[in-house]
Design an enzyme around this catalytic site. Structure first.
Site, PDB file in Angstrom:
ATOM      1  N   ARG A 245       0.567  -1.421  -0.018  1.00 17.37           N
ATOM      2  CA  ARG A 245      -0.272  -0.168   0.059  1.00 17.37           C
ATOM      3  C   ARG A 245       1.117   1.313   0.033  1.00 17.37           C
ATOM      4  NH1 ARG A 245      -1.767   1.418   4.828  1.00 17.37           N
ATOM      5  NH2 ARG A 245      -2.634  -1.110   5.440  1.00 17.37           N
TER       6      ARG A 245
ATOM      7  N   TYR B 221     -14.995  19.153 -14.233  1.00 18.12           N
ATOM      8  CA  TYR B 221     -15.224  17.321 -14.310  1.00 18.12           C
ATOM      9  C   TYR B 221     -16.949  17.045 -13.697  1.00 18.12           C
ATOM     10  CZ  TYR B 221     -15.536  12.039 -14.471  1.00 18.12           C
ATOM     11  OH  TYR B 221     -15.777  10.702 -14.487  1.00 18.12           O
TER      12      TYR B 221
ATOM     13  N   ASP C 269      -6.525  20.450 -12.047  1.00 15.38           N
ATOM     14  CA  ASP C 269      -6.618  19.148 -12.912  1.00 15.38           C
ATOM     15  C   ASP C 269      -6.527  20.036 -14.361  1.00 15.38           C
ATOM     16  OD1 ASP C 269      -8.406  17.151 -14.677  1.00 15.38           O
ATOM     17  OD2 ASP C 269     -10.115  17.476 -13.262  1.00 15.38           O
TER      18      ASP C 269
ATOM     19  N   LYS D 118      -7.630   8.703 -19.240  1.00 16.37           N
ATOM     20  CA  LYS D 118      -7.869   9.137 -19.631  1.00 16.37           C
ATOM     21  C   LYS D 118      -6.579   9.055 -21.241  1.00 16.37           C
ATOM     22  CE  LYS D 118     -11.168  10.314 -18.159  1.00 16.37           C
ATOM     23  NZ  LYS D 118     -11.987  11.593 -17.354  1.00 16.37           N
TER      24      LYS D 118
HETATM   25  C1  LIG Z   1     -12.048  11.173 -16.290  1.00 14.46           C
HETATM   26  C2  LIG Z   1     -11.945  12.840 -15.153  1.00 14.46           C
HETATM   27  C3  LIG Z   1     -11.642  13.354 -13.893  1.00 14.46           C
HETATM   28  C4  LIG Z   1     -12.003  11.161 -13.308  1.00 14.46           C
HETATM   29  O1  LIG Z   1     -11.292  10.416 -13.044  1.00 14.46           O
HETATM   30  P1  LIG Z   1     -11.357   9.494 -12.524  1.00 14.46           P
HETATM   31  O2  LIG Z   1      -9.959   8.225 -13.149  1.00 14.46           O
HETATM   32  O3  LIG Z   1     -12.699   8.744 -13.916  1.00 14.46           O
HETATM   33  O4  LIG Z   1     -12.064   9.051 -12.026  1.00 14.46           O
HETATM   34  C5  LIG Z   1     -11.359  13.714 -13.438  1.00 14.46           C
HETATM   35  N1  LIG Z   1     -11.059  15.136 -14.553  1.00 14.46           N
HETATM   36  C6  LIG Z   1     -11.106  15.130 -15.459  1.00 14.46           C
HETATM   37  C7  LIG Z   1     -10.964  16.291 -16.295  1.00 14.46           C
HETATM   38  C8  LIG Z   1     -11.901  14.004 -16.334  1.00 14.46           C
HETATM   39  O5  LIG Z   1     -12.329  14.378 -16.856  1.00 14.46           O
END
Ligand SMILES: *Cc1c(COP(=O)(O)O)cnc(C)c1O
Length: 390
Positions: free
Chosen positions: A56, A108, A180, A205
């Site tokens: 972990r 998001y 982000d 992504k």
């Molecule tokens: C998909 C996404 C998230 C969340 O991420 P997960 O891997 O689905 O938990 C956060 N911010 C953005 C811009 C995203 O496209």
């Protein structure tokens, strides 16, 4: 947490993508970082081990990924998590009841859901601001604001926030600036260079890029902040398994190549759409008509493959979506394959309808994640789809 290898810093983006944070395995010489599929590690004696006690806290596959992404972002320490949401949730554990987070409108959809429906119950306060205008951020800074969190470009409206301007406001008030960077990726935008304290991703992504796992990561360049985040990572335990870490690491090796291809396809398709629909109905920061094109061009070195279009009605959106073949109807984005999504009923269904309306996430809005297929084939597919609408 892993600290970058300082010697990787002499390389630029593409070389770092391929090599940073990884060295041939000392026991076998394996060129590729092995998948250390283990939960625990043998200890030589009481209080003596090879630096690994329990997975972990630390896993060598995860460490290679953390160093790789940290070096791409221009930070010193990387942290891998089990998802993008797990990353944001762990970052929020830096704060305590009574603290307020200033949050960009149009994040998001899962981010305000986590904030308003879970973390608000634990005593954190959230204020939502249109961060496209830095003055609004300055005006909303109250003494209890401990962090400013933004996404740029945003999902799905492709709004742009001036990272340097908002970062300076956060710094002046002693608040952490958190970004982000999922949409732009470090190939096109490195928020730490513009004053961010923490940059994070959904690695699901573009960083993974092949739509075959869910994960997240965060990067910082401050030792104290790194130690606090590592404590949370180990204590709360939202960590990825070694195989998922390895899949992202395989993905980041081609990140620079994929982003160049997404960007080239994105520009061509956005141009075609702007001619067909009119500039004001195509949201893409690479178009000269985008209200923040100049700012985007200043803080980003490319615009990527995310495009949203306003088709005017749910019926028109549905017709176009149904007539597309190469663009598959699906949530998520950033993979090599092209996807199409209807934010109002899919990614942003958890955003209350009145807030969706206020932001402009209408029933006619369609979001494209343009993949790396041949542009001619994608354009033919879109042209065919648009023959269904006036
Ligand atoms: C998909 C996404 C998230 C969340 O991420 P997960 O891997 O689905 O938990 C956060 N911010 C953005 C811009 C995203 O496209």
């Amino acid at each position: 947490m892993s600290r970058i290898f300082d010697e990787d810093l002499k390389f630029s983006c593409g070389t770092r993508a391929v090599h940073a944070g990884q060295r041939p395995d000392p026991t076998t010489g394996a060129i590729m970082t092995p998948i250390f599929q283990t939960s625990t590690y043998a200890q030589e004696a009481l209080g003596r081990n090879k630096g690994y006690e329990y997975a972990r806290g630390k896993n060598p596959t995860r460490e290679a990924l953390e160093r790789n992404i940290a070096s791409l972002e221009g930070g010193t320490h990387g942290f891998a998590f089990a998802s993008g949401m797990g990353t944001i949730d762990s970052i929020m554990k830096l704060f305590k009841s009574g603290d307020r987070i200033l949050c960009a409108d149009n994040m998001y959809g899962g981010t305000p859901r986590l904030f308003d429906r879970i973390l608000a119950n634990l005593g954190l306060g959230f204020t939502y601001v249109d961060t496209r205008d830095p003055q609004r951020v300055a005006d909303a800074m109250t003494p209890d604001v401990k962090a400013v969190i933004v996404e740029t470009p945003t999902n799905p409206l492709m709004w742009i926030t001036d990272l340097a301007a908002v970062g300076a406001i956060a710094k002046r008030h002693g608040a952490l600036f958190i970004v982000d960077n999922t949409f732009a990726t470090p190939v096109f935008q490195r928020p730490l260079e513009h004053g961010a304290d923490i940059v994070f991703h959904s690695t699901t992504k573009y960083l993974n890029g092949h739509s075959d796992m869910v994960g997240g990561c965060a990067v910082v360049n401050d030792d104290d902040l790194a130690a606090r985040l590592q404590f949370i990572l180990n204590a709360a335990g939202a960590v990825p398994g070694p195989f998922d870490a390895w899949l992202v690491l395989r993905g980041t090796k081609t990140l620079h190549l994929r982003m160049a291809a997404h960007d080239a396809n994105g520009r061509r398709i956005a141009g075609w759409l702007a001619q067909r629909l009119g500039d004001e109905r195509v949201y893409y920061p690479g178009l000269a008509s985008h209200p923040h094109h100049a700012l985007a061009a200043r803080q980003m070195s490319g615009f990527g493959g995310m495009i949203s279009i306003e088709l005017g009605s749910r019926a028109a959106a549905e017709t176009v979506i149904n007539r597309l073949h190469l663009f598959t109807l699906a949530e998520s984005l950033g993979g090599v394959e092209s996807l199409v999504c209807h934010p109002a009923t899919m990614t942003h269904a958890s955003v209350p309808p009145e807030r969706r309306a206020r932001l402009g996430i209408s029933d006619g809005l369609v979001r494209l994640s343009v993949g790396v297929e041949d542009a001619e084939d994608l354009l033919n597919d879109i042209e065919h789809a648009f023959q269904g609408v006036a």
